[in-house]
Design a protein around this motif. Structure first.
Motif, short mmCIF file in Angstrom:
data_model
loop_
_atom_site.label_atom_id
_atom_site.label_comp_id
_atom_site.label_asym_id
_atom_site.label_seq_id
_atom_site.Cartn_x
_atom_site.Cartn_y
_atom_site.Cartn_z
N LYS A 81 12.20 8.51 -6.08
CA LYS A 81 11.57 7.21 -6.36
C LYS A 81 10.06 7.25 -6.23
CE LYS A 81 15.51 4.65 -4.87
NZ LYS A 81 16.19 5.95 -4.65
N LYS A 82 9.42 6.42 -7.07
CA LYS A 82 7.97 6.26 -6.93
C LYS A 82 7.70 5.39 -5.72
CE LYS A 82 7.21 6.70 -11.82
NZ LYS A 82 7.27 5.91 -13.05
N LEU A 83 6.48 5.49 -5.22
CA LEU A 83 6.15 4.79 -3.98
C LEU A 83 5.35 3.53 -4.22
CD1 LEU A 83 5.12 7.88 -1.82
CD2 LEU A 83 7.29 6.67 -1.81
N GLY A 84 5.48 2.62 -3.30
CA GLY A 84 4.65 1.41 -3.30
C GLY A 84 4.19 1.15 -1.87
N ILE A 85 2.94 0.73 -1.73
CA ILE A 85 2.41 0.36 -0.41
C ILE A 85 2.22 -1.15 -0.42
CG2 ILE A 85 0.49 0.66 1.22
CD1 ILE A 85 -0.14 3.31 -0.29
N VAL A 86 2.72 -1.81 0.61
CA VAL A 86 2.60 -3.28 0.65
C VAL A 86 1.96 -3.70 1.96
CG1 VAL A 86 3.79 -5.49 0.43
CG2 VAL A 86 4.70 -3.48 -0.76
N PRO A 87 0.62 -3.92 1.95
CA PRO A 87 -0.02 -4.42 3.17
C PRO A 87 0.31 -5.89 3.38
CG PRO A 87 -1.62 -4.28 1.38
CD PRO A 87 -0.34 -3.68 0.85
N ILE A 88 0.55 -6.25 4.63
CA ILE A 88 0.66 -7.66 4.99
C ILE A 88 -0.76 -8.15 5.25
CG2 ILE A 88 1.60 -9.32 6.62
CD1 ILE A 88 3.94 -7.42 7.13
N LEU A 89 -1.17 -9.20 4.53
CA LEU A 89 -2.54 -9.73 4.67
C LEU A 89 -2.70 -10.35 6.05
CD1 LEU A 89 -2.88 -11.41 1.17
CD2 LEU A 89 -3.52 -9.10 1.86
N ARG A 90 -3.93 -10.17 6.67
CA ARG A 90 -4.98 -9.41 6.05
C ARG A 90 -5.15 -8.02 6.63
NH1 ARG A 90 -10.39 -11.30 9.22
NH2 ARG A 90 -9.21 -11.80 11.06
N ALA A 91 -4.69 -7.84 7.91
CA ALA A 91 -5.02 -6.59 8.59
C ALA A 91 -4.39 -5.36 7.93
CB ALA A 91 -4.61 -6.66 10.06
N GLY A 92 -3.27 -5.55 7.23
CA GLY A 92 -2.62 -4.41 6.57
C GLY A 92 -3.52 -3.74 5.56
N ILE A 93 -4.47 -4.50 5.01
CA ILE A 93 -5.40 -3.94 4.01
C ILE A 93 -6.17 -2.75 4.58
CG2 ILE A 93 -7.56 -4.48 2.79
CD1 ILE A 93 -6.43 -7.25 2.27
N GLY A 94 -6.43 -2.79 5.89
CA GLY A 94 -7.18 -1.71 6.52
C GLY A 94 -6.47 -0.37 6.48
N MET A 95 -5.19 -0.35 6.16
CA MET A 95 -4.44 0.91 6.16
C MET A 95 -4.22 1.46 4.75
SD MET A 95 -1.65 -0.11 9.10
CE MET A 95 -0.91 1.51 9.28
N VAL A 96 -4.57 0.68 3.72
CA VAL A 96 -4.17 1.06 2.36
C VAL A 96 -4.96 2.27 1.84
CG1 VAL A 96 -4.09 0.28 -0.04
CG2 VAL A 96 -3.38 -1.26 1.78
N ASP A 97 -6.28 2.23 1.96
CA ASP A 97 -7.08 3.32 1.37
C ASP A 97 -6.75 4.67 2.00
OD1 ASP A 97 -8.23 1.59 -0.35
OD2 ASP A 97 -10.19 1.51 0.65
N GLY A 98 -6.54 4.66 3.30
CA GLY A 98 -6.19 5.91 3.98
C GLY A 98 -4.89 6.50 3.46
N VAL A 156 9.45 -3.24 -8.73
CA VAL A 156 9.58 -3.17 -7.27
C VAL A 156 10.96 -2.69 -6.81
CG1 VAL A 156 10.22 -5.61 -6.96
CG2 VAL A 156 9.01 -4.44 -5.15
N SER A 157 12.00 -3.03 -7.59
CA SER A 157 13.35 -2.67 -7.16
C SER A 157 13.59 -1.17 -7.25
CB SER A 157 14.39 -3.41 -8.00
OG SER A 157 14.23 -3.05 -9.34
N GLU A 158 12.77 -0.46 -8.06
CA GLU A 158 12.97 0.99 -8.19
C GLU A 158 12.08 1.79 -7.27
OE1 GLU A 158 12.41 1.03 -12.47
OE2 GLU A 158 13.83 -0.62 -12.19
N ARG A 159 11.18 1.13 -6.58
CA ARG A 159 10.23 1.88 -5.74
C ARG A 159 10.67 1.96 -4.29
NH1 ARG A 159 5.14 3.22 -7.99
NH2 ARG A 159 5.25 2.61 -10.16
N GLU A 160 10.19 2.99 -3.65
CA GLU A 160 10.30 3.13 -2.18
C GLU A 160 9.06 2.45 -1.62
OE1 GLU A 160 12.09 4.61 1.11
OE2 GLU A 160 12.44 6.00 -0.54
N LEU A 161 9.25 1.33 -0.91
CA LEU A 161 8.11 0.55 -0.44
C LEU A 161 7.80 0.87 1.02
CD1 LEU A 161 8.90 -2.96 -1.97
CD2 LEU A 161 7.50 -1.13 -2.94
#
Ligand code: URA
Length: 209
Positions: free
Chosen positions: A70-87, A122-127
């Motif tokens: 499966k393709k991947l998806g990253i889902v940050p919970i706003l707002r602090a999760g955003i700090g982990m996305v770029d890394g 979204v249903s096909e991705r590993e989130l």
């Protein structure tokens, strides 16, 4: 039942110490969260499936491996999760990024979604749902409810610091969601902060108070 993994990699633990430190300023805090998110992305992708392919090297033909599944998806919970996305995107740059925003009703203290935008497949991705803190677990549970309502089937949750109370609430509500954390702390205090924790992750990331 959900599995709970604590990432004990020395680099993660070392950097987390400086993230926790009250004397670490916004710029350094942000950089450290970014670095730890990269290291955690490396750990959380450890079990991704591979498939064998042929590749021509300058010397000969080789059997080698590429990512499959499966393709991947990253889902940050706003707002602090955003700090982990770029890394995380440094290691998995092709991942799509969805967002979930929740607010807490001041009367009932129940979390309600105010913003959800997800990849169409979204249903096909590993989130991988990310939030630096897993405190009461209420927000994480509701965020994952929002994703499942929209068809998500394969979900992991990743955070820097978790309280035992939050881990219990999340794993009971979503036994199919494995939890990946850098540190399992002692408890929540009366204000809902993790002890010893690192303070308010959003404020420390974005320099607000
Ligand atoms: N959210 C935070 O940012 N910090 C905590 O300690 C708990 C929830």
């Amino acid at each position: 039942m959900a599995k709970v993994h604590v990432f004990d990699h020395p680099l993660i633990q070392h950097k987390l110490t400086f993230i926790r430190d009250v004397n670490t300023g916004t710029k350094e805090f942000r950089e450290l969260v970014d670095e730890v998110a990269t290291l955690m992305a490396y750990e959380i992708t450890r079990d991704l499936p591979l498939q064998e392919v042929d590749v021509q090297t300058p010397v000969s033909n080789a059997k080698s491996q590429v990512l499959a599944g499966k393709k991947l998806g990253i889902v940050p919970i706003l707002r602090a999760g955003i700090g982990m996305v770029d890394g995380m995107l440094k290691l998995i740059p092709a991942a799509r990024v969805g967002h979930v925003g929740l607010f807490r009703d001041p009367e009932t203290l129940e979390p309600h979604e105010y913003f959800v935008k997800l990849p169409s497949d979204v249903s096909e991705r590993e989130l991988i749902v990310v939030d630096p803190m897993l405190a009461t677990g209420g927000t994480a549970v509701e965020a994952i409810n929002s994703l499942k309502k929209r068809g998500a089937k394969h979900i992991k949750f990743m955070c820097l610091v978790a309280a035992p109370e939050g881990v219990e609430v999340l794993t009971e509500a979503h036994p199919d969601v494995d939890v990946y954390i850098a540190a399992l702390d002692e408890k929540l205090n009366d204000h809902g902060y993790i002890v010893p924790g690192l303070g308010d992750a959003g404020d420390r990331l974005f320099g607000t108070k």
